[in-house]
Motif scaffolding. Structure first.
Motif, PDB file in Angstrom:
ATOM      1  N   LEU A  92       0.839  -1.201   0.000  1.00 39.43           N
ATOM      2  CA  LEU A  92       0.000   0.000   0.000  1.00 39.43           C
ATOM      3  C   LEU A  92       0.870   1.246   0.000  1.00 39.43           C
ATOM      4  O   LEU A  92       1.996   1.245   0.513  1.00 39.43           O
ATOM      5  CB  LEU A  92      -0.901   0.021   1.233  1.00 39.43           C
ATOM      6  N   LYS A  93       0.349   2.324  -0.576  1.00 39.92           N
ATOM      7  CA  LYS A  93       1.055   3.600  -0.546  1.00 39.92           C
ATOM      8  C   LYS A  93       1.136   4.109   0.885  1.00 39.92           C
ATOM      9  O   LYS A  93       0.300   3.804   1.725  1.00 39.92           O
ATOM     10  CB  LYS A  93       0.337   4.629  -1.427  1.00 39.92           C
ATOM     11  N   SER A  94       2.154   4.912   1.137  1.00 37.40           N
ATOM     12  CA  SER A  94       2.355   5.451   2.478  1.00 37.40           C
ATOM     13  C   SER A  94       1.132   6.261   2.910  1.00 37.40           C
ATOM     14  O   SER A  94       0.646   7.124   2.172  1.00 37.40           O
ATOM     15  CB  SER A  94       3.603   6.337   2.497  1.00 37.40           C
ATOM     16  N   GLY A  95       0.639   5.976   4.106  1.00 34.06           N
ATOM     17  CA  GLY A  95      -0.500   6.691   4.654  1.00 34.06           C
ATOM     18  C   GLY A  95      -1.849   6.175   4.213  1.00 34.06           C
ATOM     19  O   GLY A  95      -2.881   6.679   4.666  1.00 34.06           O
ATOM     20  N   ALA A  96      -1.868   5.163   3.330  1.00 32.50           N
ATOM     21  CA  ALA A  96      -3.151   4.655   2.823  1.00 32.50           C
ATOM     22  C   ALA A  96      -3.983   4.034   3.935  1.00 32.50           C
ATOM     23  O   ALA A  96      -5.217   4.086   3.889  1.00 32.50           O
ATOM     24  CB  ALA A  96      -2.908   3.619   1.724  1.00 32.50           C
ATOM     25  N   LEU A  97      -3.329   3.483   4.938  1.00 30.36           N
ATOM     26  CA  LEU A  97      -4.050   2.858   6.052  1.00 30.36           C
ATOM     27  C   LEU A  97      -4.083   3.763   7.277  1.00 30.36           C
ATOM     28  O   LEU A  97      -5.138   3.970   7.876  1.00 30.36           O
ATOM     29  CB  LEU A  97      -3.400   1.520   6.406  1.00 30.36           C
ATOM     30  N   ASN A  98      -2.926   4.326   7.626  1.00 31.18           N
ATOM     31  CA  ASN A  98      -2.861   5.171   8.813  1.00 31.18           C
ATOM     32  C   ASN A  98      -3.619   6.480   8.635  1.00 31.18           C
ATOM     33  O   ASN A  98      -3.966   7.135   9.616  1.00 31.18           O
ATOM     34  CB  ASN A  98      -1.395   5.469   9.161  1.00 31.18           C
ATOM     35  N   GLY A  99      -3.877   6.863   7.387  1.00 32.82           N
ATOM     36  CA  GLY A  99      -4.616   8.093   7.139  1.00 32.82           C
ATOM     37  C   GLY A  99      -6.113   7.960   7.343  1.00 32.82           C
ATOM     38  O   GLY A  99      -6.839   8.952   7.247  1.00 32.82           O
ATOM     39  N   LEU A 100      -6.592   6.752   7.628  1.00 29.75           N
ATOM     40  CA  LEU A 100      -8.019   6.525   7.837  1.00 29.75           C
ATOM     41  C   LEU A 100      -8.393   6.776   9.292  1.00 29.75           C
ATOM     42  O   LEU A 100      -7.606   6.514  10.200  1.00 29.75           O
ATOM     43  CB  LEU A 100      -8.397   5.090   7.461  1.00 29.75           C
ATOM     44  N   SER A 101      -9.610   7.259   9.499  1.00 28.28           N
ATOM     45  CA  SER A 101     -10.132   7.393  10.861  1.00 28.28           C
ATOM     46  C   SER A 101     -10.490   6.006  11.404  1.00 28.28           C
ATOM     47  O   SER A 101     -10.487   5.014  10.662  1.00 28.28           O
ATOM     48  CB  SER A 101     -11.368   8.292  10.864  1.00 28.28           C
ATOM     49  N   ASP A 102     -10.815   5.938  12.697  1.00 25.54           N
ATOM     50  CA  ASP A 102     -11.180   4.645  13.293  1.00 25.54           C
ATOM     51  C   ASP A 102     -12.401   4.053  12.594  1.00 25.54           C
ATOM     52  O   ASP A 102     -12.454   2.850  12.316  1.00 25.54           O
ATOM     53  CB  ASP A 102     -11.460   4.819  14.787  1.00 25.54           C
ATOM     54  N   GLN A 103     -13.410   4.900  12.316  1.00 28.60           N
ATOM     55  CA  GLN A 103     -14.620   4.426  11.649  1.00 28.60           C
ATOM     56  C   GLN A 103     -14.314   3.929  10.245  1.00 28.60           C
ATOM     57  O   GLN A 103     -14.858   2.913   9.791  1.00 28.60           O
ATOM     58  CB  GLN A 103     -15.658   5.550  11.606  1.00 28.60           C
ATOM     59  N   GLU A 104     -13.437   4.620   9.529  1.00 26.22           N
ATOM     60  CA  GLU A 104     -13.083   4.221   8.168  1.00 26.22           C
ATOM     61  C   GLU A 104     -12.303   2.907   8.164  1.00 26.22           C
ATOM     62  O   GLU A 104     -12.441   2.101   7.229  1.00 26.22           O
ATOM     63  CB  GLU A 104     -12.281   5.331   7.498  1.00 26.22           C
ATOM     64  N   GLN A 105     -11.491   2.667   9.190  1.00 24.56           N
ATOM     65  CA  GLN A 105     -10.784   1.383   9.284  1.00 24.56           C
ATOM     66  C   GLN A 105     -11.769   0.240   9.507  1.00 24.56           C
ATOM     67  O   GLN A 105     -11.599  -0.855   8.956  1.00 24.56           O
ATOM     68  CB  GLN A 105      -9.744   1.436  10.406  1.00 24.56           C
ATOM     69  N   VAL A 106     -12.807   0.487  10.298  1.00 30.50           N
ATOM     70  CA  VAL A 106     -13.857  -0.527  10.486  1.00 30.50           C
ATOM     71  C   VAL A 106     -14.529  -0.819   9.145  1.00 30.50           C
ATOM     72  O   VAL A 106     -14.755  -1.986   8.778  1.00 30.50           O
ATOM     73  CB  VAL A 106     -14.894  -0.051  11.518  1.00 30.50           C
ATOM     74  N   GLN A 107     -14.843   0.234   8.387  1.00 29.69           N
ATOM     75  CA  GLN A 107     -15.488   0.054   7.090  1.00 29.69           C
ATOM     76  C   GLN A 107     -14.579  -0.706   6.125  1.00 29.69           C
ATOM     77  O   GLN A 107     -15.055  -1.529   5.337  1.00 29.69           O
ATOM     78  CB  GLN A 107     -15.867   1.421   6.503  1.00 29.69           C
ATOM     79  N   LEU A 108     -13.274  -0.444   6.189  1.00 26.33           N
ATOM     80  CA  LEU A 108     -12.332  -1.157   5.326  1.00 26.33           C
ATOM     81  C   LEU A 108     -12.332  -2.651   5.636  1.00 26.33           C
ATOM     82  O   LEU A 108     -12.337  -3.488   4.722  1.00 26.33           O
ATOM     83  CB  LEU A 108     -10.924  -0.585   5.498  1.00 26.33           C
ATOM     84  N   VAL A 109     -12.328  -3.001   6.915  1.00 21.74           N
ATOM     85  CA  VAL A 109     -12.353  -4.416   7.310  1.00 21.74           C
ATOM     86  C   VAL A 109     -13.650  -5.075   6.841  1.00 21.74           C
ATOM     87  O   VAL A 109     -13.640  -6.159   6.241  1.00 21.74           O
ATOM     88  CB  VAL A 109     -12.181  -4.556   8.834  1.00 21.74           C
ATOM     89  N   LEU A 110     -14.788  -4.423   7.112  1.00 19.85           N
ATOM     90  CA  LEU A 110     -16.081  -5.000   6.751  1.00 19.85           C
ATOM     91  C   LEU A 110     -16.265  -5.096   5.236  1.00 19.85           C
ATOM     92  O   LEU A 110     -17.062  -5.913   4.762  1.00 19.85           O
ATOM     93  CB  LEU A 110     -17.217  -4.165   7.360  1.00 19.85           C
ATOM     94  N   TYR A 111     -15.521  -4.281   4.489  1.00 26.24           N
ATOM     95  CA  TYR A 111     -15.601  -4.323   3.029  1.00 26.24           C
ATOM     96  C   TYR A 111     -15.024  -5.631   2.481  1.00 26.24           C
ATOM     97  O   TYR A 111     -15.298  -6.008   1.341  1.00 26.24           O
ATOM     98  CB  TYR A 111     -14.844  -3.131   2.445  1.00 26.24           C
ATOM     99  N   HIS A 112     -14.225  -6.327   3.284  1.00 24.27           N
ATOM    100  CA  HIS A 112     -13.624  -7.599   2.875  1.00 24.27           C
ATOM    101  C   HIS A 112     -14.496  -8.798   3.240  1.00 24.27           C
ATOM    102  O   HIS A 112     -14.051  -9.943   3.127  1.00 24.27           O
ATOM    103  CB  HIS A 112     -12.244  -7.763   3.519  1.00 24.27           C
TER     104      HIS A 112
END
Length: 252
Positions: A92-112
């Motif tokens: 992943l590009k730098s900041g692609a994961l750490n740049g997400l908020s807590d809610q957005e990280q939850v959405q990323l996991v559930l998207y899988h």
């Protein structure tokens, strides 16, 4: 003898009914599978795979792990999980994961995760887009599947990758390895540029007022000065002629 005959008659009547109901119950249980009697441990399956450390960490930090495993073991639909490898996260590009908020990280996991069990064969004929667990009030967060032969690809609109090794493909849970993190358009898509702010309108009355003020401040125009000079010259000329006539009359 009479009671024996009555018992035989009752047995003859009830036996076919009991057999019929048992067949109905068996058919119903085969068409609608219930929750698994043996608890399914998603983390254990991923840990056994040996290359899903980052995905396991995300499942834990977003607190999605317990919710998913509870749903797996209580749902009659089952679930399907696409597990990105550690190399997928490293790419992943730098900041692609750490740049997400807590809610957005939850959405990323559930998207899988799909809220239904899908075998590889069923994914070849599924109707796109397929809703993920990230779908909510803000719209459908879907995945699109295409196939060529026995190979199945999954696309998010941002990335596309193959479904490789099946870590598990038994109801109620299917787990497929993917070589890319599935980045949803809702989080990683190109955002439309903001519209340009409208330029301020110039006031016509102000322009006229400023023009008038400027005219007064700058004094009379060239034509006005020319007309004024002509009037002065005419007055002087007339006065000179009158004086000359007076002198001539006096001398005579």
């Amino acid at each position: 003898m009479a009671s024996l005959s009555l018992s035989a008659i009752l047995l003859a009547i009830t036996s076919p009914l009991l057999l019929f109901f048992s067949h109905c119950q068996a058919a119903q249980s085969s068409t609608a599978p219930g929750p698994s009697s043996t608890p399914v441990n998603l983390t254990g399956i991923l840990d056994k795979g040996g290359q899903f450390t980052e995905f396991i960490r995300l499942l834990a930090t977003t607190q999605a792990e317990d919710q998913i495993e509870n749903q797996i073991n209580t749902s009659t639909e089952g679930m399907t999980v696409f597990a990105p490898t550690d190399n997928a996260f490293n790419n992943l590009k730098s900041g692609a994961l750490n740049g997400l908020s807590d809610q957005e990280q939850v959405q990323l996991v559930l998207y899988h995760i799909l809220p239904k069990f899908y075998s590889l064969a069923s994914l070849q004929t599924v109707s796109n887009p397929v809703r993920t667990q990230a779908t909510g009030q803000d719209g459908v967060w879907g995945l699109n599947f295409t196939s060529q032969g026995t190979q199945v690809n999954v696309s998010t609109g941002v990335v596309e990758t193959q479904l490789n090794n099946a870590l598990r493909q038994e109801f109620p849970l299917a787990v497929y390895e993917v070589d890319k993190v599935l980045l949803p358009e809702e989080l990683y898509g190109t955002k439309a540029p903001a519209p340009a702010a409208p330029s301020p309108k110039r006031s016509t009355s102000n322009s006229s007022s400023s023009t008038t003020t400027k005219s007064h401040s700058e004094g009379p125009s060239a034509s006005e000065q020319s007309n004024g000079g002509g009037k002065v010259t005419s007055v002087l000329w007339g006065g000179g002629v009158g004086l000359a006539l007076i002198c001539v009359g006096f001398l005579s």
